[in-house]
Design a protein around this motif. Structure first.
Motif, PDB file in Angstrom:
ATOM      1  N   VAL A  62       0.857  -1.298  -0.118  1.00 24.81           N
ATOM      2  CA  VAL A  62      -0.174   0.085   0.031  1.00 24.81           C
ATOM      3  C   VAL A  62       0.821   1.329  -0.137  1.00 24.81           C
ATOM      4  O   VAL A  62       1.644   1.312   0.724  1.00 24.81           O
ATOM      5  CB  VAL A  62      -0.905   0.006   1.177  1.00 24.81           C
ATOM      6  CG1 VAL A  62      -1.803   1.224   1.097  1.00 24.81           C
ATOM      7  CG2 VAL A  62      -1.528  -1.206   1.413  1.00 24.81           C
ATOM      8  N   ALA A  63       0.705   2.023  -0.932  1.00 23.79           N
ATOM      9  CA  ALA A  63       1.425   3.379  -0.937  1.00 23.79           C
ATOM     10  C   ALA A  63       0.385   4.480  -0.248  1.00 23.79           C
ATOM     11  O   ALA A  63      -0.758   4.820  -0.853  1.00 23.79           O
ATOM     12  CB  ALA A  63       1.528   4.015  -2.322  1.00 23.79           C
ATOM     13  N   TYR A  64       0.643   4.530   0.951  1.00 22.77           N
ATOM     14  CA  TYR A  64      -0.254   5.419   1.898  1.00 22.77           C
ATOM     15  C   TYR A  64      -0.214   7.069   1.276  1.00 22.77           C
ATOM     16  O   TYR A  64       0.939   7.384   1.080  1.00 22.77           O
ATOM     17  CB  TYR A  64       0.279   5.368   3.356  1.00 22.77           C
ATOM     18  CG  TYR A  64      -0.114   3.932   3.887  1.00 22.77           C
ATOM     19  CD1 TYR A  64      -1.204   3.453   4.148  1.00 22.77           C
ATOM     20  CD2 TYR A  64       1.125   2.903   4.068  1.00 22.77           C
ATOM     21  CE1 TYR A  64      -1.339   1.909   4.642  1.00 22.77           C
ATOM     22  CE2 TYR A  64       0.948   1.719   4.312  1.00 22.77           C
ATOM     23  CZ  TYR A  64      -0.255   1.225   4.321  1.00 22.77           C
ATOM     24  OH  TYR A  64      -0.174  -0.168   5.136  1.00 22.77           O
ATOM     25  N   ALA A  65      -1.124   7.672   1.734  1.00 18.12           N
ATOM     26  CA  ALA A  65      -1.467   8.992   1.450  1.00 18.12           C
ATOM     27  C   ALA A  65      -0.613   9.530   0.155  1.00 18.12           C
ATOM     28  O   ALA A  65      -0.042  10.423  -0.120  1.00 18.12           O
ATOM     29  CB  ALA A  65      -0.736   9.878   2.589  1.00 18.12           C
ATOM     30  N   ALA A  66      -0.853   8.662  -0.924  1.00 19.99           N
ATOM     31  CA  ALA A  66      -0.111   8.623  -2.167  1.00 19.99           C
ATOM     32  C   ALA A  66      -0.517  10.066  -2.896  1.00 19.99           C
ATOM     33  O   ALA A  66       0.420  10.662  -3.343  1.00 19.99           O
ATOM     34  CB  ALA A  66      -0.693   7.628  -3.135  1.00 19.99           C
ATOM     35  N   ASP A  67      -1.498  10.773  -2.427  1.00 16.53           N
ATOM     36  CA  ASP A  67      -1.815  12.066  -3.219  1.00 16.53           C
ATOM     37  C   ASP A  67      -1.122  13.113  -2.395  1.00 16.53           C
ATOM     38  O   ASP A  67      -1.000  14.308  -2.943  1.00 16.53           O
ATOM     39  CB  ASP A  67      -3.143  12.459  -3.244  1.00 16.53           C
ATOM     40  CG  ASP A  67      -4.072  11.337  -4.052  1.00 16.53           C
ATOM     41  OD1 ASP A  67      -3.447  10.827  -4.873  1.00 16.53           O
ATOM     42  OD2 ASP A  67      -5.299  11.149  -3.823  1.00 16.53           O
ATOM     43  N   SER A  68      -0.720  12.753  -1.154  1.00 19.30           N
ATOM     44  CA  SER A  68      -0.399  14.030  -0.402  1.00 19.30           C
ATOM     45  C   SER A  68       1.275  14.045   0.328  1.00 19.30           C
ATOM     46  O   SER A  68       1.592  15.027   0.545  1.00 19.30           O
ATOM     47  CB  SER A  68      -1.221  14.130   0.968  1.00 19.30           C
ATOM     48  OG  SER A  68      -1.354  13.072   1.576  1.00 19.30           O
ATOM     49  N   VAL A  69       1.907  12.956  -0.159  1.00 21.34           N
ATOM     50  CA  VAL A  69       3.355  12.879   0.351  1.00 21.34           C
ATOM     51  C   VAL A  69       4.137  13.566  -0.708  1.00 21.34           C
ATOM     52  O   VAL A  69       3.600  13.814  -1.981  1.00 21.34           O
ATOM     53  CB  VAL A  69       3.502  11.395   0.408  1.00 21.34           C
ATOM     54  CG1 VAL A  69       2.945  10.717   1.447  1.00 21.34           C
ATOM     55  CG2 VAL A  69       3.393  10.535  -1.080  1.00 21.34           C
ATOM     56  N   ASP A  70       5.412  13.604  -0.246  1.00 24.64           N
ATOM     57  CA  ASP A  70       6.275  14.634  -1.185  1.00 24.64           C
ATOM     58  C   ASP A  70       6.995  13.663  -2.210  1.00 24.64           C
ATOM     59  O   ASP A  70       6.859  12.379  -2.132  1.00 24.64           O
ATOM     60  CB  ASP A  70       7.459  15.293  -0.419  1.00 24.64           C
ATOM     61  CG  ASP A  70       8.087  14.385   0.445  1.00 24.64           C
ATOM     62  OD1 ASP A  70       8.115  13.196  -0.077  1.00 24.64           O
ATOM     63  OD2 ASP A  70       8.815  14.926   1.326  1.00 24.64           O
ATOM     64  N   GLU A  71       7.588  14.099  -3.136  1.00 17.63           N
ATOM     65  CA  GLU A  71       8.049  13.400  -4.534  1.00 17.63           C
ATOM     66  C   GLU A  71       8.974  12.589  -3.771  1.00 17.63           C
ATOM     67  O   GLU A  71       9.235  11.184  -4.392  1.00 17.63           O
ATOM     68  CB  GLU A  71       8.865  14.420  -5.250  1.00 17.63           C
ATOM     69  CG  GLU A  71       7.925  15.119  -6.458  1.00 17.63           C
ATOM     70  CD  GLU A  71       7.052  13.704  -7.327  1.00 17.63           C
ATOM     71  OE1 GLU A  71       7.539  13.083  -7.537  1.00 17.63           O
ATOM     72  OE2 GLU A  71       5.732  14.378  -7.319  1.00 17.63           O
ATOM     73  N   GLU A  72       9.782  12.665  -2.810  1.00 17.44           N
ATOM     74  CA  GLU A  72      10.882  11.628  -2.158  1.00 17.44           C
ATOM     75  C   GLU A  72      10.129  10.436  -1.600  1.00 17.44           C
ATOM     76  O   GLU A  72      10.529   9.351  -1.669  1.00 17.44           O
ATOM     77  CB  GLU A  72      11.575  12.423  -1.274  1.00 17.44           C
ATOM     78  CG  GLU A  72      12.919  11.810  -0.680  1.00 17.44           C
ATOM     79  CD  GLU A  72      13.635  12.559   0.536  1.00 17.44           C
ATOM     80  OE1 GLU A  72      13.549  13.757   0.609  1.00 17.44           O
ATOM     81  OE2 GLU A  72      14.092  11.778   1.291  1.00 17.44           O
ATOM     82  N   THR A  73       8.867  10.654  -1.077  1.00 13.81           N
ATOM     83  CA  THR A  73       8.304   9.484  -0.353  1.00 13.81           C
ATOM     84  C   THR A  73       7.725   8.661  -1.373  1.00 13.81           C
ATOM     85  O   THR A  73       7.874   7.315  -1.500  1.00 13.81           O
ATOM     86  CB  THR A  73       7.122  10.068   0.485  1.00 13.81           C
ATOM     87  OG1 THR A  73       7.818  11.004   1.666  1.00 13.81           O
ATOM     88  CG2 THR A  73       6.479   8.900   1.209  1.00 13.81           C
ATOM     89  N   ARG A  74       7.300   9.439  -2.646  1.00 10.08           N
ATOM     90  CA  ARG A  74       6.704   8.654  -3.665  1.00 10.08           C
ATOM     91  C   ARG A  74       7.657   7.869  -4.460  1.00 10.08           C
ATOM     92  O   ARG A  74       7.456   6.445  -4.848  1.00 10.08           O
ATOM     93  CB  ARG A  74       6.042   9.558  -4.744  1.00 10.08           C
ATOM     94  CG  ARG A  74       4.496   9.942  -4.335  1.00 10.08           C
ATOM     95  CD  ARG A  74       3.836  10.305  -5.583  1.00 10.08           C
ATOM     96  NE  ARG A  74       3.937  11.774  -5.755  1.00 10.08           N
ATOM     97  CZ  ARG A  74       3.378  12.767  -4.933  1.00 10.08           C
ATOM     98  NH1 ARG A  74       2.177  12.570  -4.285  1.00 10.08           N
ATOM     99  NH2 ARG A  74       3.625  13.917  -5.173  1.00 10.08           N
TER     100      ARG A  74
END
Lengths: 220, 220
Positions: B181-193
């Motif tokens: 699961v990619a949590y909070a995929a819409d709101s995390v920053d590019e690095e987290t993605r």
């Protein structure tokens, strides 16, 4: 305000259809037969006639924008208005893969829109604009009743339907009624099937007085 | 035998699409982009070119008949063959309403056919012809990780996905891998993605050695 019965089954003579027609008759409800009207369960950019961001489709944001600007495609606008204006929603379908058929799931995906069924950002989930709506899920299943009981191989109806009852109906603040399941609908005899129709009809005659399992605001 | 990656998202630049392309690249897999190919998630009579009972559509019975007679409509025949011949299925999609989007659910409804994905009557459920398949669900979610943890308001990933992991993958005898699961995929920053893509890719590089959560036959 008429109750709303939403049927999702590809076969007009299915037992799910019989349950939906019984419900619509008893409740004097509006019946939406999604297969009959050729409803498309795919959420796409075509749901929105005026995009907030034409470059990149973000469904929640576009739904909110469409609610605010009245710019849903006509089929969605009609279904959203039916959902918004009812006090009792009855969804009728077969259990396929422990969950809704794609047709019914797509009706939720496209019609339970942000800005109406819930508000993000804004309202906390499990409260919201649809707290006046009572929601009843009606399923046909090929499983026997015992298979939904403790030790049965399916699991309890409430745990299997958690995404619908809790994650959808209650999420929108709806008052969740106990699901109605016609067990072994394909294999029971005619008398048992007639009993299912009678049980559903009888229950719906006094549905106003029924205490919800959970969800919603305490009703006045 | 190529792994099969199935993507269900209406936006080609979505993060779900990025995860699916990463998976397909790392695995050298076949990628089915259901929106791009215009897949129709509605199970209808048109799935079957030679009906066992032309008067009344009973999906399970017609699927079994179509497997035995090779009479699926061409689009279904192609997808069924892809499912039958893979050893690793990766389904990638957003969490919509605590479950699969209608597109992905319809792919299951139409392609996990009786007589191939399971056998009714015949095999007991939770065993069956697909016990050589490892199944991985990959989701994007707008929720934070904490909301899936004990006390969080969603529930554990495994309990929310019970209908898919247990009622679908394991039902067919598949070996169920821990969902990604990619949590909070819409709101995390590019690095987290970027970290999510790297984590998925790294995991898939050694997916053969990963112990399934449950399901399937013990592998050789």
């Amino acid at each position: 305000v008429p109750p709303l019965v939403v049927l999702s089954h590809p076969e007009p003579t299915s037992f799910a259809a019989a349950l939906a027609h019984t419900a619509a008759d008893v409740l004097d409800a509006q019946l939406l037969d999604l297969y009959a009207e050729g409803f498309d369960p795919r959420l796409t950019a075509a749901d929105f006639t005026d995009r907030e961001d034409a470059a990149r489709l973000r469904p929640m944001e576009e739904q909110l924008h469409a609610v605010r600007t009245g710019s849903f495609a006509p089929d969605i606008a009609r279904h959203v208005e039916l959902l918004r204006s009812t006090d009792l929603l009855v969804m009728v379908q077969p259990f396929w893969w422990f969950s809704l058929p794609a047709m019914a799931k797509g009706w939720v995906d496209r019609v339970f829109v942000n800005g109406l069924a819930y508000e993000y950002p804004g309202h906390e989930p499990w409260t919201g604009p649809l707290d006046h709506v009572r929601a009843l899920a009606v399923f046909t299943s090929s499983y026997e009743r015992e298979e939904f009981e403790p030790g049965g191989r399916v699991g309890s109806v409430e745990s299997v339907l958690y995404p619908l009852l809790w994650g959808t109906f209650a999420y929108c603040g709806m008052q969740v009624l106990e699901p109605f399941v016609a067990y072994a609908a394909d294999s029971v005899d005619e008398e048992t099937r007639a009993g299912y129709l009678e049980a559903l009809g009888g229950r719906l005659e006094s549905v106003e007085a029924e205490a919800p399992l959970f969800g919603g605001q305490p009703s006045g």
